[in-house]
Design an enzyme around this catalytic site. Structure first.
Site, short mmCIF file in Angstrom:
data_model
loop_
_atom_site.label_atom_id
_atom_site.label_comp_id
_atom_site.label_asym_id
_atom_site.label_seq_id
_atom_site.Cartn_x
_atom_site.Cartn_y
_atom_site.Cartn_z
N LYS A 6 58.92 59.04 152.38
CA LYS A 6 58.92 58.75 150.93
C LYS A 6 58.16 57.46 150.68
CE LYS A 6 62.50 61.17 148.88
NZ LYS A 6 63.24 61.03 147.71
N CYS A 17 59.74 48.93 104.53
CA CYS A 17 59.62 48.19 105.78
C CYS A 17 58.17 48.33 106.27
CB CYS A 17 60.62 48.79 106.77
SG CYS A 17 60.53 48.10 108.39
N GLU A 20 51.77 67.75 154.34
CA GLU A 20 51.64 68.23 152.96
C GLU A 20 52.08 67.13 152.01
OE1 GLU A 20 54.30 71.51 152.82
OE2 GLU A 20 53.16 72.68 154.24
N CYS A 32 65.88 51.54 111.45
CA CYS A 32 65.84 50.81 110.18
C CYS A 32 65.72 51.87 109.09
CB CYS A 32 64.63 49.88 110.14
SG CYS A 32 64.32 49.30 108.47
N CYS A 56 66.88 44.68 110.80
CA CYS A 56 65.50 45.02 111.13
C CYS A 56 64.69 43.73 111.28
CB CYS A 56 64.90 45.90 110.04
SG CYS A 56 63.16 46.23 110.31
N CYS A 89 62.15 43.69 108.11
CA CYS A 89 62.50 43.67 106.68
C CYS A 89 63.96 43.26 106.45
CB CYS A 89 62.24 45.03 106.05
SG CYS A 89 63.36 46.30 106.64
N TYR A 134 56.58 76.88 151.80
CA TYR A 134 57.47 77.39 152.84
C TYR A 134 57.55 78.89 152.68
CZ TYR A 134 61.69 77.22 155.86
OH TYR A 134 62.60 77.37 156.87
N ASP A 144 56.65 66.33 143.33
CA ASP A 144 57.85 65.87 142.64
C ASP A 144 58.13 66.77 141.45
OD1 ASP A 144 59.99 64.34 142.14
OD2 ASP A 144 58.89 62.56 141.46
N LYS A 157 54.43 65.73 149.09
CA LYS A 157 55.79 66.04 148.64
C LYS A 157 55.75 66.06 147.11
CE LYS A 157 60.58 65.06 149.66
NZ LYS A 157 61.11 65.18 148.33
S1 IVH Z 1 59.69 71.82 152.81
C1 IVH Z 1 63.42 73.54 154.97
N1 IVH Z 1 57.54 70.87 151.67
O1 IVH Z 1 61.47 68.26 148.74
C2 IVH Z 1 62.35 72.72 154.38
N2 IVH Z 1 59.63 70.51 150.58
O2 IVH Z 1 64.21 67.49 150.39
C3 IVH Z 1 62.02 73.06 153.01
N3 IVH Z 1 59.41 69.33 148.42
O3 IVH Z 1 63.85 69.98 147.27
C4 IVH Z 1 61.31 72.03 152.25
N4 IVH Z 1 57.23 69.12 148.46
O4 IVH Z 1 61.67 70.98 146.72
C5 IVH Z 1 58.89 70.99 151.60
N5 IVH Z 1 55.52 70.14 150.75
C6 IVH Z 1 56.86 70.26 150.69
C7 IVH Z 1 57.58 69.75 149.60
C8 IVH Z 1 58.98 69.88 149.58
C9 IVH Z 1 58.33 68.88 147.78
C10 IVH Z 1 60.80 69.17 147.94
C11 IVH Z 1 61.62 70.42 148.00
C12 IVH Z 1 63.02 69.96 148.37
C13 IVH Z 1 62.83 68.56 148.81
C14 IVH Z 1 63.27 68.44 150.25
#
Ligand code: IVH
Length: 682
Positions: A312, A430, A113, A424, A406, A409, A226, A117, A115
């Site tokens: 990451k 200005c 999946e 300023c 500034c 000016c 999840y 942000d 991740k």
């Molecule tokens: S699974 C027990 N899947 O990443 C496992 N987390 O350090 C539960 N996050 O704060 C997390 N995308 O908010 C999972 N596809 C994803 C995610 C994800 C972002 C974030 C989550 C958590 C951090 C995990």
């Protein structure tokens, strides 16, 4: 309508609206127009107003917000909210895979999946109804932000269908898309509020707003990742994710099954390349075992699951030399220090400049001229300097002395208590501030004089022909014809702006047309600090003309909706300056709109275009019927005498004919009272 009938209707409307919401936000496949959707919502709102005791906490009307959370309650998580182990290398991932292989000993597959942000959230549904939304907090307990989360359209308030566990928790990430983030920051800059550094901060800040209607405006989005509960539909994570899609959640089209760790590597490579094309930020990918049984077998460490890991992405980082620092002056006088760098290639583009934000940032990083600095492009779009390579620092370098005058000016700069930026204060003399004010005045959302774009304002200004917004209306053909200027771009290419006959004519036509711009936009255009588009509208419709606004006291201003002390103070200060009063006087003489056009208020609205009404039965007076019919026509609606499948609404008085009533019921046409109708179009 009896209370029982109202209850049935509310239920019906709720179901219908939820389904349309799902079609729109989850399936991206709306089947009715926005207008029709709004009408359904309005109808529900009206019923709820009449029968407040029938309002459900998860009514779709909650989507637009309005509930205020004074204090976010702390709530304990039923299952602790853990985090994930991080890795940055393929070797670590191979180790992870080997550990799993050793324990599982049979076949297994991964789910990859993105991740996301954003902000983690746990949504608990009891009997299919959203019961609470809680942030991660310290992992054991978090903040109850349910009122605010109800405004997020991709989160179902009631699960669709009939079969779901009695209690289930869906965890996922609340995110803000790049588009919404940019829009929000633009608005904040316009209102001179601090902008958010990235979409994650914006999403997290938004969840903690007390007024949920403001949260609704921020367009947050949600991706589930999840699922927790006693009786889940399937024994596999992926299959469960697909199932919850049927219940009304958006399942990520980006999630993939991977049969082994090599398929995982391919997924990573693909998204490392393509992540810049996504409409939101991600900071890596997450790899999970698909089988819930196998997940159980592996279990958890104190902090994170052993069956999942996150990879990451590294923020791309290069080093280069800092040649100099220049200081830019914005429209409001705010000073921004900019690093001029030795050009360097970073994430596919050549970087020559980076923002240094403010004096504190330079001091904190101890950045000096001629230093070799590290430049990074992470999730954010603008590259930033993240540190200095101290080993390469020359012996005699000295700390940067931040400017105190500034650069444009020479006026001594000021720095208000608690603010990060220097300013300023010479706003009327200005040049970047003067030019900035003029550019704001002619911009699209303001007076919309687009024939007078940015470059042209500069030419006219440089030739001493304009010094404030009123001067624009003194420009003539003779003054403008023949002006020219050569601009040298960043890449050394030159561009010439020349005022020929056609250019000048277009400018003059644009200026003349702007005399039709309505008062509320003029008020926004004149550039009173903190008076953005919405505030200008509120002021214009409240006071009706500029003289009333000029004469009103601080307390009178505070009476207007959405005007707080910061805005009121700024308006009073603006009209205290004789210079501003003179400018308004000159603009008035040139025919700019400084009062609400009463005629405009009564011209035909298009609100009911395409809608057909039948007005039936007897009303409190014959005038009442006429009044209703006029309102329909004034709003571009159509009136017919007989009920058919084309009828949108029946406005019923007393004793409506039984035949009509039956036909309306058979065709499922909404029957509303005259009062409901009036509320509908207001
Ligand atoms: S699974 C027990 N899947 O990443 C496992 N987390 O350090 C539960 N996050 O704060 C997390 N995308 O908010 C999972 N596809 C994803 C995610 C994800 C972002 C974030 C989550 C958590 C951090 C995990």
């Amino acid at each position: 309508m009896t209370k029982e009938e109202a209850r049935v209707k509310i239920e019906e409307l709720t179901k219908l609206i939820n389904q349309h919401n799902y079609n729109y936000y989850i399936l991206s496949n709306p089947v009715i127009s926005d207008f029709e959707f709004d009408m359904l919502l309005k109808e529900l709102e009206i019923l709820e107003k009449e029968y407040p005791e029938l309002i459900d906490v998860n009514s779709p009307t909650k989507r637009v917000g309005g509930d205020i959370t004074k204090e976010f309650k702390q709530v304990k998580h039923k299952y602790p909210m853990l985090s994930l182990g991080n890795t940055y290398s393929e070797n670590d991932l191979t180790d992870f895979d080997n550990r799993i292989k050793k324990i599982i000993e049979t076949e297994y597959e991964y789910i990859c999946e993105l991740k996301y942000d954003g902000v983690a959230i746990g949504l608990t549904y009891i009997n299919g109804v959203l019961a609470s939304a809680v942030t991660r907090g310290d992992g054991t307990q978090g903040d109850d932000v349910t009122n605010n989360v109800r405004t997020i359209k991709s989160i179902p308030l009631k699960l669709i269908g009939f079969v779901f566990p009695e209690e289930i928790e869906i965890r996922g990430e609340i995110i803000m898309s790049h588009k919404s983030f940019e829009k929000l920051n633009e608005e904040r800059i316009e209102q001179e509020d601090l902008s958010f550094a990235n979409p994650r901060n914006a999403a997290s800040g938004s969840l903690k707003i007390q007024d949920s209607s403001e949260v609704a405006r921020r367009n947050l989005d949600f991706y589930p990742y999840y699922i927790l509960g006693e009786a889940l539909p399937f024994e596999y994570h992926y299959e469960n994710l697909t199932k919850i899609n049927e219940w009304g959640f958006k399942t990520s089209a980006y999630t993939e099954k991977c049969k082994d760790i090599y398929a995982v590597f391919n997924y990573i490579t693909k998204w490392n390349k393509q992540r810049s094309n996504l409409p939101f930020d991600i900071d890596g990918i997450v790899i999970k075992l698909n089988s819930l049984r196998q997940q159980e077998e592996l279990g958890f460490t104190a902090k994170s699951p052993r069956w999942a890991i996150s990879y990451k992405f590294k923020a791309e980082r290069v080093s280069t030399k800092l040649n100099s620092i220049s200081y830019q002056v914005g429209r409001t006088g705010a000073i921004t220090p900019v690093a001029n760098l030795e050009p360097v290639l970073l994430a596919g583009t050549t970087v020559k400049r980076a923002s240094l934000h403010n004096a504190d940032q330079i001091e904190k990083l101890d950045i000096r001229i001629d230093d070799i600095v590290f430049v990074e492009k992470g999730g954010e779009i603008i590259p930033k300097i993240v540190g200095v390579d101290f080993e390469k620092r020359t012996l005699f370098s000295i700390p940067v002395k931040y400017i105190d005058k500034c650069p444009e000016c020479n006026t001594p700069l000021i720095r208000n208590e608690g603010e990060a930026n220097h300013y300023c204060p010479n706003e009327n003399e200005c040049s970047p501030q003067i030019k900035g004010k003029i550019e704001h005045f002619i911009s699209r959302k303001a007076m919309n004089i687009d024939s007078l774009g940015e470059g042209k304002v500069e030419v006219i200004f440089d030739n001493g022909l304009i010094n404030n917004i009123a001067d624009i209306f003194d420009l003539t053909y003779e003054k403008l014809f023949g002006l020219e200027k050569i601009f040298i771009n960043d890449d050394g290419k030159s561009r010439i702006i020349k005022f020929k006959e056609k250019t000048v004519n277009n400018i003059l036509i644009g200026i003349n047309n702007s005399k039709n711009v309505p008062f509320e936009r003029v008020l926004y255009s004149i550039g009173i600090r903190y008076v953005g588009e919405t505030v200008a509208k509120k002021l214009a419709f409240h006071f009706k003309n500029i003289d009333k606004i000029m004469d009103s006291s601080y307390d009178e201003l505070l009476e207007v909706e959405e005007i707080g002390d910061k805005i009121a103070e700024s308006i009073v200060a603006f009209f205290k300056l004789q210079k501003n009063i003179n400018i308004i006087k000159r603009l008035k003489e040139k025919g700019i709109q400084f009062s609400i056009d009463e005629n405009l208020l009564t011209t035909q609205s298009q609100k009911l275009i395409g809608k057909t009404f039948v007005v039936s039965g007897s009303f409190s007076s014959p005038q009442r019927r006429k009044e209703i019919e006029k309102l329909i026509e004034d709003n571009s609606g159509k009136i017919t005498s007989s009920v058919s499948s084309k009828t949108t609404y029946i406005i019923a008085g007393d004793n409506m004919g039984p035949e009509k009533l039956k036909k309306a019921k058979d065709l499922g046409i909404s029957i509303i009272s005259d009062d409901d109708f009036v509320k509908l179009i207001l």
